[in-house]
Design a protein around this motif. Structure first.
Motif: not given
Length: 138
Positions: A70-71, A82-83, A92-93
């Motif tokens: 999930r973006m 941050t993205w 995921h990070h």
């Protein structure tokens, strides 16, 4: 009395400049930066099928259903963000990036993610929803 009137006039001008807004109907050319600068999570379940507009909600808006990815974006007032990154190993990070509004059209946000630059048109923004249409990659 004249000093009070002048102060009131300057306050109105300052307030107008700080509350740049859009309400989704293209009646304004600017956005409210205070509403933009928060943690947004992609809520793709709310998008009509076939829509090219992505829906984002504040991270604490609701408990989002489970998803592989999930973006997410966290926009800071200083132009940094941050993205959420999905690594090839499925990790995921968050990664650092930058954002800015287009100088000609303040409804267009330009997001720099590593070597990729994305352009989105903000179609709706308030405290509870951010709707963006991808215009392309630079």
């Amino acid at each position: 009395m004249r000093l009070i009137s002048y102060s009131f006039f300057c306050s109105i001008l300052l307030f107008s400049a700080c509350s740049l807004k859009t309400n989704g109907d293209d009646s304004s050319t600017d956005i409210n930066l205070e509403e933009l600068t928060q943690h947004w999570v992609h809520s793709y379940e709310e998008e009509p099928q076939g829509s090219d507009v992505s829906v984002y909600r504040p991270h604490d808006y609701k408990e989002f259903p489970p998803s592989r990815f999930r973006m997410q974006y966290i926009f800071e007032a200083d132009g940094y963000c941050t993205w959420f990154y999905l690594a090839p190993d499925d990790g995921h990070h968050f990664r650092p990036g930058k954002w800015q509004l287009d100088a000609q059209d303040h409804k267009v946000i330009i997001i720099e993610q590593d070597d990729e630059i994305l352009r989105y048109r903000i179609t709706e923004l308030n405290k509870e929803v951010l709707r963006m249409q991808l215009l392309g990659k630079i």
